[in-house]
Design a protein around this motif. Structure first.
Motif, short mmCIF file in Angstrom:
data_model
loop_
_atom_site.label_atom_id
_atom_site.label_comp_id
_atom_site.label_asym_id
_atom_site.label_seq_id
_atom_site.Cartn_x
_atom_site.Cartn_y
_atom_site.Cartn_z
N THR A 91 -8.26 13.45 9.92
CA THR A 91 -8.27 14.72 10.65
C THR A 91 -6.88 15.25 10.93
O THR A 91 -6.72 16.43 11.22
N ASN A 92 -5.86 14.38 10.84
CA ASN A 92 -4.49 14.79 11.11
C ASN A 92 -3.53 13.87 10.35
O ASN A 92 -3.22 12.78 10.81
N PRO A 93 -3.05 14.29 9.16
CA PRO A 93 -2.20 13.41 8.37
C PRO A 93 -0.83 13.12 9.00
O PRO A 93 -0.09 12.31 8.49
N ASP A 94 -0.52 13.76 10.14
CA ASP A 94 0.71 13.42 10.84
C ASP A 94 0.55 12.13 11.64
O ASP A 94 1.54 11.58 12.12
N ILE A 95 -0.68 11.67 11.79
CA ILE A 95 -0.94 10.39 12.45
C ILE A 95 -1.06 9.33 11.35
O ILE A 95 -1.88 9.43 10.45
N VAL A 96 -0.19 8.31 11.45
CA VAL A 96 -0.15 7.25 10.43
C VAL A 96 -0.56 5.94 11.09
O VAL A 96 -0.04 5.57 12.13
N TRP A 97 -1.50 5.27 10.45
CA TRP A 97 -1.96 3.97 10.91
C TRP A 97 -1.36 2.90 10.01
O TRP A 97 -1.31 3.07 8.79
N VAL A 98 -0.94 1.80 10.59
CA VAL A 98 -0.47 0.67 9.80
C VAL A 98 -1.19 -0.59 10.23
O VAL A 98 -1.56 -0.75 11.38
N ARG A 145 0.83 -1.21 0.00
CA ARG A 145 0.00 0.00 0.00
C ARG A 145 0.86 1.26 0.00
O ARG A 145 1.98 1.27 0.48
N PHE A 146 0.26 2.34 -0.53
CA PHE A 146 0.84 3.68 -0.48
C PHE A 146 -0.11 4.58 0.29
O PHE A 146 -1.32 4.39 0.25
N ALA A 147 0.42 5.59 0.94
CA ALA A 147 -0.38 6.66 1.51
C ALA A 147 0.34 7.97 1.20
O ALA A 147 1.52 8.11 1.49
N VAL A 148 -0.36 8.90 0.59
CA VAL A 148 0.23 10.18 0.19
C VAL A 148 -0.42 11.29 1.00
O VAL A 148 -1.65 11.35 1.12
N HIS A 149 0.39 12.16 1.54
CA HIS A 149 -0.10 13.28 2.36
C HIS A 149 -1.04 14.14 1.51
O HIS A 149 -0.70 14.52 0.38
N PRO A 150 -2.22 14.48 2.02
CA PRO A 150 -3.18 15.23 1.21
C PRO A 150 -2.77 16.67 0.89
O PRO A 150 -3.20 17.23 -0.11
N ASP A 151 -1.91 17.26 1.73
CA ASP A 151 -1.51 18.65 1.50
C ASP A 151 -0.09 18.80 0.96
O ASP A 151 0.27 19.88 0.50
N ASP A 152 0.69 17.75 1.05
CA ASP A 152 2.08 17.79 0.59
C ASP A 152 2.41 16.46 -0.08
O ASP A 152 2.77 15.49 0.59
#
Length: 116
Positions: free
Chosen positions: A104-111, A54-61
């Motif tokens: 609500t907070n892209p600095d929190i990453v779930w795996v 999987r990939f996750a890309v920051h919504p604002d950066d």
């Protein structure tokens, strides 16, 4: 007005229309014949242990990307994938099945550990 097309022009047009596709050059100058020596292969590592799940890309950066791998943990890039740093390398599980950022907070990453 009766226009006649010279025979040479018709011959040249016919030659172009019948020209084999293997000789047609692409805009970059390559032809199909140039590519015949290349073989298809899968992208990524040759070993099955290098799978990206999987990939996750920051919504604002969009330069910030997280990548979950099947047997290599979680990786982070802050420069749009030019370089990567492991960020889940000292945990008891290295198999990642999923990665997501909190809406609500892209600095929190779930795996999600383990394969899918």
């Amino acid at each position: 007005m009766n226009r006649r097309i010279p025979l040479r022009a018709l011959s040249a047009l016919a030659a172009l229309l019948c020209w084999p596709a293997t000789h047609a050059a692409a805009p970059d100058g390559l032809s199909a014949a140039d590519l015949e020596a290349l073989q298809w292969r899968e992208l990524g590592t040759a070993a099955t242990s290098g799978r990206i799940t999987r990939f996750a890309v920051h919504p604002d950066d969009v330069r910030i990307i997280y990548v979950a791998t099947a047997s290599g943990g979680l990786w982070k890039s802050t420069n749009a994938g030019t370089t990567w740093k492991p960020i889940f390398e000292h945990q008891t599980s290295v198999s990642m099945g999923d990665v997501a950022m909190a809406p609500t907070n892209p600095d929190i990453v779930w795996v999600g550990t383990g394969e899918q």
